[in-house]
Design a protein around this motif. Sequence first.
Motif, PDB file in Angstrom:
ATOM      1  N   VAL A  34       8.749  12.638  -6.081  1.00  0.00           N
ATOM      2  CA  VAL A  34       7.630  11.925  -5.469  1.00  0.00           C
ATOM      3  C   VAL A  34       8.134  11.089  -4.307  1.00  0.00           C
ATOM      4  N   THR A  35       7.471  11.232  -3.163  1.00  0.00           N
ATOM      5  CA  THR A  35       7.746  10.368  -2.024  1.00  0.00           C
ATOM      6  C   THR A  35       6.655   9.314  -1.970  1.00  0.00           C
ATOM      7  N   ALA A  36       7.089   8.055  -2.017  1.00  0.00           N
ATOM      8  CA  ALA A  36       6.145   6.941  -1.949  1.00  0.00           C
ATOM      9  C   ALA A  36       6.202   6.372  -0.537  1.00  0.00           C
ATOM     10  N   TRP A  37       5.187   6.738   0.283  1.00  0.00           N
ATOM     11  CA  TRP A  37       5.121   6.239   1.645  1.00  0.00           C
ATOM     12  C   TRP A  37       4.541   4.825   1.596  1.00  0.00           C
ATOM     13  N   HIS A  38       5.357   3.847   1.959  1.00  0.00           N
ATOM     14  CA  HIS A  38       5.004   2.436   1.788  1.00  0.00           C
ATOM     15  C   HIS A  38       4.506   1.853   3.109  1.00  0.00           C
ATOM     16  N   LEU A  39       3.227   1.437   3.116  1.00  0.00           N
ATOM     17  CA  LEU A  39       2.637   0.801   4.291  1.00  0.00           C
ATOM     18  C   LEU A  39       2.541  -0.704   4.053  1.00  0.00           C
ATOM     19  N   ASP A  40       3.213  -1.465   4.892  1.00  0.00           N
ATOM     20  CA  ASP A  40       3.146  -2.920   4.818  1.00  0.00           C
ATOM     21  C   ASP A  40       2.092  -3.387   5.815  1.00  0.00           C
ATOM     22  N   ALA A  41       0.872  -3.597   5.306  1.00  0.00           N
ATOM     23  CA  ALA A  41      -0.226  -4.038   6.154  1.00  0.00           C
ATOM     24  C   ALA A  41      -0.391  -5.540   6.086  1.00  0.00           C
ATOM     25  N   GLY A  42       0.657  -6.256   5.587  1.00  0.00           N
ATOM     26  CA  GLY A  42       0.605  -7.701   5.650  1.00  0.00           C
ATOM     27  C   GLY A  42       0.477  -8.149   7.089  1.00  0.00           C
ATOM     28  N   ASN A  43       1.109  -7.378   7.980  1.00  0.00           N
ATOM     29  CA  ASN A  43       0.876  -7.536   9.411  1.00  0.00           C
ATOM     30  C   ASN A  43      -0.254  -6.567   9.775  1.00  0.00           C
ATOM     31  N   ALA A  44      -1.416  -7.107  10.114  1.00  0.00           N
ATOM     32  CA  ALA A  44      -2.593  -6.259  10.331  1.00  0.00           C
ATOM     33  C   ALA A  44      -2.364  -5.215  11.404  1.00  0.00           C
ATOM     34  N   ALA A  45      -1.400  -5.441  12.310  1.00  0.00           N
ATOM     35  CA  ALA A  45      -1.137  -4.454  13.360  1.00  0.00           C
ATOM     36  C   ALA A  45      -0.681  -3.138  12.776  1.00  0.00           C
ATOM     37  N   ASN A  46      -0.084  -3.167  11.575  1.00  0.00           N
ATOM     38  CA  ASN A  46       0.402  -1.930  10.960  1.00  0.00           C
ATOM     39  C   ASN A  46      -0.727  -1.054  10.428  1.00  0.00           C
ATOM     40  N   ILE A  47      -1.947  -1.638  10.357  1.00  0.00           N
ATOM     41  CA  ILE A  47      -3.069  -0.799   9.919  1.00  0.00           C
ATOM     42  C   ILE A  47      -3.283   0.357  10.893  1.00  0.00           C
ATOM     43  N   ALA A  48      -2.855   0.174  12.146  1.00  0.00           N
ATOM     44  CA  ALA A  48      -2.974   1.277  13.118  1.00  0.00           C
ATOM     45  C   ALA A  48      -2.225   2.508  12.639  1.00  0.00           C
ATOM     46  N   LEU A  49      -1.126   2.304  11.879  1.00  0.00           N
ATOM     47  CA  LEU A  49      -0.383   3.449  11.354  1.00  0.00           C
ATOM     48  C   LEU A  49      -1.216   4.212  10.327  1.00  0.00           C
ATOM     49  N   ILE A  87       0.859  -1.184   0.000  1.00  0.00           N
ATOM     50  CA  ILE A  87       0.000   0.000   0.000  1.00  0.00           C
ATOM     51  C   ILE A  87       0.895   1.233   0.000  1.00  0.00           C
ATOM     52  N   TYR A  88       0.645   2.154  -0.935  1.00  0.00           N
ATOM     53  CA  TYR A  88       1.497   3.322  -1.089  1.00  0.00           C
ATOM     54  C   TYR A  88       0.663   4.601  -1.052  1.00  0.00           C
ATOM     55  N   VAL A  89       1.255   5.634  -0.473  1.00  0.00           N
ATOM     56  CA  VAL A  89       0.727   6.994  -0.579  1.00  0.00           C
ATOM     57  C   VAL A  89       1.755   7.792  -1.356  1.00  0.00           C
ATOM     58  N   LEU A  90       1.394   8.207  -2.577  1.00  0.00           N
ATOM     59  CA  LEU A  90       2.303   8.946  -3.455  1.00  0.00           C
ATOM     60  C   LEU A  90       2.048  10.433  -3.273  1.00  0.00           C
ATOM     61  N   ARG A  91       3.088  11.144  -2.885  1.00  0.00           N
ATOM     62  CA  ARG A  91       2.960  12.576  -2.598  1.00  0.00           C
ATOM     63  C   ARG A  91       4.058  13.335  -3.312  1.00  0.00           C
ATOM     64  N   SER A  92       3.652  14.273  -4.204  1.00  0.00           N
ATOM     65  CA  SER A  92       4.620  15.077  -4.949  1.00  0.00           C
ATOM     66  C   SER A  92       5.141  16.202  -4.081  1.00  0.00           C
ATOM     67  N   SER A  93       6.387  16.541  -4.244  1.00  0.00           N
ATOM     68  CA  SER A  93       6.996  17.630  -3.477  1.00  0.00           C
ATOM     69  C   SER A  93       6.533  18.964  -4.028  1.00  0.00           C
ATOM     70  N   SER A  94       6.248  19.899  -3.129  1.00  0.00           N
ATOM     71  CA  SER A  94       5.858  21.252  -3.545  1.00  0.00           C
ATOM     72  C   SER A  94       7.051  22.182  -3.665  1.00  0.00           C
ATOM     73  N   ASN A  95       8.253  21.648  -3.405  1.00  0.00           N
ATOM     74  CA  ASN A  95       9.475  22.448  -3.486  1.00  0.00           C
ATOM     75  C   ASN A  95       9.949  22.481  -4.934  1.00  0.00           C
ATOM     76  N   PRO A  96       9.992  23.675  -5.579  1.00  0.00           N
ATOM     77  CA  PRO A  96      10.414  23.732  -6.986  1.00  0.00           C
ATOM     78  C   PRO A  96      11.821  23.183  -7.209  1.00  0.00           C
ATOM     79  N   GLU A  97      12.670  23.256  -6.198  1.00  0.00           N
ATOM     80  CA  GLU A  97      14.042  22.782  -6.363  1.00  0.00           C
ATOM     81  C   GLU A  97      14.119  21.263  -6.499  1.00  0.00           C
ATOM     82  N   GLU A  98      13.073  20.537  -6.120  1.00  0.00           N
ATOM     83  CA  GLU A  98      13.090  19.087  -6.208  1.00  0.00           C
ATOM     84  C   GLU A  98      12.458  18.571  -7.495  1.00  0.00           C
ATOM     85  N   PHE A  99      11.983  19.510  -8.369  1.00  0.00           N
ATOM     86  CA  PHE A  99      11.470  19.151  -9.696  1.00  0.00           C
ATOM     87  C   PHE A  99      10.381  18.070  -9.619  1.00  0.00           C
ATOM     88  N   GLY A 100       9.427  18.259  -8.691  1.00  0.00           N
ATOM     89  CA  GLY A 100       8.298  17.343  -8.605  1.00  0.00           C
ATOM     90  C   GLY A 100       8.637  15.971  -8.079  1.00  0.00           C
TER      91      GLY A 100
END
Length: 446
Positions: A387-402, A372-385
């Motif tokens: 993308v940070t892909a925040w990766h959630l590993d919910a294979g362990n259901a306990a991580n759904i709390a995150l 499971i990923y949350v893709l978020r583009s940077s708003s800083n022009p110096e980073e040229f768009g």
Amino acid sequence: MTTALVLSGCGISYTSPTVSATGSEAPVRVVPVTRESVLVANRSPYEPQSLPAAFFQTAGTGSGLRGTGALPEPPYLPNERPEQMELRVPPEANTGPYRIGVSDVLLLATRTGGSTVEELSGILAAQNSRQGYTVRDDGAIALPQVGTVQVAGLTVEEAESRVFDALVRNNFDPTFSLEVAEFNSKQVSVGGSVGSSLLVPITLSPLTLGNAITAAGGIMVEDEQFASIRIYRDGTLYQIPLEEFFSRPDLQDITLVDNDAVYVDTSYNLDRALTFYEQQINVQSLRRSARTDALAELQAEISLRRAALSEQRGNYQTRLELGAEDRDFVYLAGEVASQSRYPLPFQQQASLADVLYESGGFPTSSGDPSEIYVLRSSSNPEEFGAVTAWHLDAGNAANIALATQMEMRPNDIIFIEEQPIVRWGRAISIIPRVIGIGSSVSNLNN
């Protein structure tokens, strides 16, 4: 990594989308979702959109009952030499003990040496914040934790006994006394040639004619022989020549009753003085009807305000439905229940879990909970768009709390990859089509 099955020359391929740090026009950084990284992700500034002011306003209760205006001016009576004025004394009034009425303000006070102040503390605190208990139009007062107690028409002792019974029924064992803090239910109007026209309240002690005139600032006339005191009671007009009033203490001790009107007149014309009392009656009637009219006007005003607010809110909701208002959205892609966009709520943050499960979640038979990923583009022009892909590993259901802790930002993309078995199943499912196309091509060549 992208899994693909390709048949060259036939234009048939299956591509499985995935998140990768390579092969993208913009730099991609994959960051595991942990308790620490959630704190970093949530630092991204964002102020949720606000609803228009119409959603916070209420129709209200108006600014209170309108007043009835000033009392009408007493009639002008020219100074004329009177004939001998007749002494007409009102009959003796048997007032009896004071009886509590509507608008009186009562106080409960603990007696000296009382031992139950703690039990009465809540009731005493409530009356202090309200400056006592006002007798309502229905003749009752409302005590916290006790309810309403009917006191109108009772003497102070009778009312104290009734309040005591009500407290005992509600498991209080109080030692208190009941006092009338403000006498508002019984009044006598005093006007004419006095220091100040006013309404004099009748209290526990009988109100005498002399005391009422003294409360109004005394008599202000230049010549006593041209003046008289007139008393209007129950449709009858009485008069006392001023010279006799001053010379006879028994006239000064005449007991007044509720709704008496006293007028110090410098004219001998009894008919003209009657105009003042008729005005007093009209004013009292006007005040009663004004209260009814004011309540009706207040209800109409509230209805108009409520209708205006409803119209403003309805118009705004219609604009939202038509897409005429700016909204912040989060987008869902991949193996989700429905590939769609989710509007971020007004005036509060939405979490990853809110968006996922508000939109129907994702099918675990095809979606890979460990990807499971949350893709978020940077708003800083110096980073040229970037993308940070925040990766959630919910294979362990306990991580759904995150997921309940990670806050969403406008234009975030939530992406869920396929299950590996689903990826291969879909790739293999196109083989019959490939074989069929290959056979057709072979037949054409033959």
